[in-house]
Each structure stands twice: as C-alpha cells, then as structure tokens.
Design an enzyme around this catalytic site. Structure first.
Site, mmCIF file in Angstrom:
data_model
loop_
_atom_site.group_PDB
_atom_site.id
_atom_site.type_symbol
_atom_site.label_atom_id
_atom_site.label_comp_id
_atom_site.label_asym_id
_atom_site.label_seq_id
_atom_site.Cartn_x
_atom_site.Cartn_y
_atom_site.Cartn_z
ATOM 1 N N ASP A 23 62.477 48.004 -34.551
ATOM 2 C CA ASP A 23 63.134 49.047 -33.772
ATOM 3 C C ASP A 23 62.177 50.226 -33.670
ATOM 4 O O ASP A 23 62.041 51.021 -34.601
ATOM 5 C CB ASP A 23 64.461 49.451 -34.436
ATOM 6 C CG ASP A 23 65.172 50.544 -33.634
ATOM 7 O OD1 ASP A 23 64.624 50.992 -32.615
ATOM 8 O OD2 ASP A 23 66.280 50.941 -34.050
ATOM 9 N N LYS A 53 63.740 56.782 -26.314
ATOM 10 C CA LYS A 53 63.129 58.106 -26.457
ATOM 11 C C LYS A 53 61.897 58.328 -25.554
ATOM 12 O O LYS A 53 62.084 58.581 -24.378
ATOM 13 C CB LYS A 53 62.878 58.399 -27.938
ATOM 14 C CG LYS A 53 64.225 58.343 -28.698
ATOM 15 C CD LYS A 53 64.241 58.903 -30.086
ATOM 16 C CE LYS A 53 65.683 59.038 -30.581
ATOM 17 N NZ LYS A 53 66.111 58.097 -31.592
ATOM 18 N N TYR A 102 68.433 53.701 -39.073
ATOM 19 C CA TYR A 102 69.458 53.897 -38.050
ATOM 20 C C TYR A 102 69.029 53.162 -36.788
ATOM 21 O O TYR A 102 67.879 53.244 -36.371
ATOM 22 C CB TYR A 102 69.636 55.390 -37.745
ATOM 23 C CG TYR A 102 70.610 55.694 -36.627
ATOM 24 C CD1 TYR A 102 71.981 55.505 -36.810
ATOM 25 C CD2 TYR A 102 70.164 56.162 -35.395
ATOM 26 C CE1 TYR A 102 72.888 55.792 -35.786
ATOM 27 C CE2 TYR A 102 71.064 56.455 -34.363
ATOM 28 C CZ TYR A 102 72.422 56.271 -34.562
ATOM 29 O OH TYR A 102 73.311 56.545 -33.566
#
Ligand SMILES: *Cc1c(COP(=O)(O)O)cnc(C)c1O
Length: 431
Positions: A238, A266, A144
């Site tokens: 990523d 994050k 994702y």
C-alpha cells in the site's frame, strides 16, 4: 493569534456535520483546541479564516508534493475543466497516466484508477482474494489502509491472531478473516500463516506513515516476499502515501522487493480525488469486464482529477532531483527539532524518507505500533499547540507523518527550527 472566525465556523459546522469535520483527524481531537478553518493557501503556506498564515507540513495529508497552487498543475486543471467535468466514458488521459505509473513501478503491469485510497485497497483485496481463492488476509498493527470493513481491524488480544473490529459497525464475521501481525516482525507473520491455512493476501504499508513514520526493514520486506511466495499469498504494497513521496518509486527506491500488487493515491492525484490499484497482469485480468471480480465507479478516472494527477506525475518525472532536495530539507528539519529538544532533555526519535518525516517523543527507536504508542502524546499535544501559535502547521497527531514540499527552502526550515527552540523553551518553563 486570533482564532475567532475558526471557533465560530467550527461551532456552526458542528450543527450540521458530525464533529464539524468530514474526516475525523481534522477535528484536532488528540491535540485539543479548535481546528483551523482554511480560506486559501499558496506554496508552503496556509491561511486561515482569521487571516493568520502558517507554514504547512500537512500538505493535504500528502498529495501536494509541489505545495499549494502549483502553476503547472493548476493550468492543467483549468484546461481540463474547459472540456467538461465528467463523461463516464474513457479518455486518452487515463491511458497516459496508467502508462506513466506502470513505467515507474515494478510489478505493476496493469492499473485501474479509482477515486480514493480506501477504494484502491478495498478493491485490491477483493481481487487478491479472488486470485488466491483464499479468504483470509494479514495486515499489520498500526498500518492504515482506508476505512473498508476488512481493514478496520486491530490486534485485539494480541498480534498474530484474528483481529477485532476497530470500529463499531464492522461485523465480527468480517474481522475474523483479517489476521493482524506486528510490523517489522517476521515471526509474527509466520505465526499468522500457522494460525490460518487460508491466507490469500498480505497488505502492508512498506513505509508506514499512519503510526507516525515507521519504515519497514529491507530484510523484513524480503522475508515477507518469500513467505508470501511459499504460501501462495498475494503481497500488496500500500503506497497510497509513500508512492511518489518517499521517492519516485516509493519503497522501490529503497529496495528491490517486487510486490504482486501496489495501491496508489495522494500524490498521483496532485490534490484531486484520484487513487489506483495495479499489479501483475495475471491478477489484474480477473477484474471486470475481463474477469468476474466486480469493481466500478461513476467518477473513476475523472478527467479533472486525472489531469491534475498527470501534471503532478509528469512534473516529478521531469524533475527527479526534487527528492534529494526534499530529503535534505526534511533531514535538516528533524535534526533541528532534535537539537532544539536536547537542552531540555526531551527525548525525540526522528525519521526521514524522501519528503516524509516523523518524530516521536520517546526514548527508544520506533519499529512497530507498540513502540509508537510509548511516545508522550501529551508532550506532542503541547508542542503542536506551541508551534501552531507561532505559525507552524504540523499534523495534529503524534501518529501522523509530516511532509515537506518543493515550495519550501532552507530559510523556511530555519524559521521553523527557531519556533521549535522557543516552543521547547516555553514548555520546559511551563509557559
Ligand atoms: C491515506 C491512505 C489511505 C486511504 O486513502 P483515502 O484516499 O483517504 O481513502 C490508504 N492507505 C494509506 C497508506 C494511506 O496513507
């Protein structure tokens, strides 16, 4: 355990917010029941609106490596707020944070700050396409990268082909530029490069955390690096989730494969909306205003978010030993879960990378999304419900990663393992 207020809040929210939530996983759809409405948190604990307390293994889905209300991060936020919330002009803090990240991550020579991981990957791909002057991209089934059109694409009829939109509203014309390969399977990447002669970039979660926790093999990442070099494709790691989480250097703490670009999010925001994409200077210099590749943001590099992020990153740098400590806690947890499941013949596959942990209810090791999907999601849902009743807040899907934080200790993990023993016992007895 009373959940009356959460039930009421959820019903009320559903009147005005689609599904009652502002991000779908929060709705508890795959485990059933009512999502908890949170009133506050402290350290490793969450408190819901009914006054129940939970040990939190979600940690805002990753950002809070020091747990909730860390005093150093909060102080830097309070200090920053006193100077104004947003200026739409550069600040010194942004340069400081950029330097910190660049000093830690190989392959990152320049970096731009944005407000979400979605923006970071979307912009990285635009830049990679411009740099390579090729339109097609390869992503991996089960990874994702946020919800931009090019990346909401799944394998469709099978891996190593052009993907299918995984959401209505994504035009087929967009998804046809995204090829989908199988995780940990270099032959499927090779097949993608054969299907399209126009692949400009490969994006991967080098430690996948969005199909459950599934790390890439080191030799797979090395082969991927070689293949990208051979085909002049930009390799994007990523690390929105794994950066500063799996180790100080993300996947680079586990291998020496250097990507062309890295995306962050994050942890680098410490709980505030902050993300970033960076890479080699020759790529990054194509970005506007130096080059023609457009990318912008009213609140990009917001001083409050950057203050929280900088406090988080600096605290990590000053305490690099936290990763060993967190990994020990995470390992103790998953070992305990496995032991607790064993007497009931419930198979459990577990994995730990630094402060990230995962467990699958299935018989065989999980190396890709197909494997992950073989796990018993009904069992997961039961386990999740049982643990929640006992005050343990786990991610509400089999396909998410769990996080430990520095506010946890051995006693907390022991208590959670005890809850797991009781939960499996009850599940076996059909309670
Ligand atoms: C969370 C995540 C994103 C998306 O970040 P948002 O801030 O939610 O947009 C992208 N990539 C990975 C690997 C993620 O874990």
């Amino acid at each position: 355990m009373e959940l009356l207020h959460s039930v009421n809040d959820f019903n009320e929210a559903k009147q005005v917010i689609p599904g009652g939530v502002n991000s779908p996983v929060r709705a508890f759809k795959s485990v059933g029941g009512t999502p908890l409405f949170i009133s506050k948190a402290q350290g490793c604990h969450l408190f819901d609106v009914d006054g129940n307390r939970y040990i939190d293994f979600v940690q805002s889905w990753g950002p809070l490596i020091f747990g909730h209300c860390d005093s150093d991060i909060q102080k830097s936020v309070y200090d920053a707020i006193g100077n104004g919330l947003s200026f739409g002009a550069p600040t010194e803090l942004e340069t400081t944070l950029a330097k910190e990240i660049i000093a830690i991550y190989d392959g990152v020579e320049k970096i731009r700050l944005v407000s979400s991981g979605t923006e970071a990957t979307m912009s990285a791909i635009r830049l990679a396409r411009a740099y390579s002057q090729k339109d097609d991209i390869i992503k991996f089934d089960g990874c994702y990268h946020g919800h931009s059109d090019a990346l909401l694409v799944s394998a469709g009829s099978g891996c190593a082909t052009f993907g299918e939109p995984s959401s209505p509203g994504v035009p087929k014309d967009f998804s046809k530029h995204t090829l989908v390969a199988r995780y940990n399977d270099i032959d499927s990447v090779q097949a993608c490069f054969e299907t399209s002669k126009n692949v400009g970039c490969v994006i991967i979660e080098p430690i996948a955390g969005n199909m459950g926790l599934v790390p890439a093999d080191i030799d797979f990442l090395q082969a991927l690096r070689e293949m990208c070099d051979k085909h002049n494709a930009v390799l994007i790691f990523d690390e929105v989730m794994s950066g500063f989480r799996a180790s100080l250097k993300g996947v680079q703490g586990y291998c020496d494969v250097v990507p062309d670009m890295v995306t962050f999010g994050k942890v680098i925001g410490g709980g505030m909306p902050l993300a970033a994409f960076g890479g080699k200077d020759e790529i990054m210099r194509l970005l506007s205003p130096l080059g023609g590749v457009y990318q912008a943001g009213t609140l990009s590099g917001n001083p409050i978010a950057v203050s929280a992020g900088l406090a988080s990153v600096c605290k990590i740098k000053a305490n690099p030993q936290i990763y060993t400590h967190l990994e020990t806690l995470a390992q103790k947890l998953v070992t305990g879960l496995k032991e607790a499941a064993k007497p009931h013949k419930i198979p459990l596959q577990t994995c730990v990378r630094g402060s990230m942990f995962g467990f699958f209810f299935c018989d065989n090791a999980v190396r890709n999304f197909d494997d992950a999907q073989k796990s018993d999601t009904q069992m997961f849902a039961k386990f999740h419900r049982k643990m929640l009743e006992k005050g343990v807040y786990l991610a509400c899907s089999q396909f998410e990663t769990g996080f430990v934080c520095t506010a946890m200790d051995d006693a907390i993990i022991d208590a959670v393992i005890h809850c797991a023993e009781k939960s499996f016992d009850e599940i076996s007895k059909g309670i």
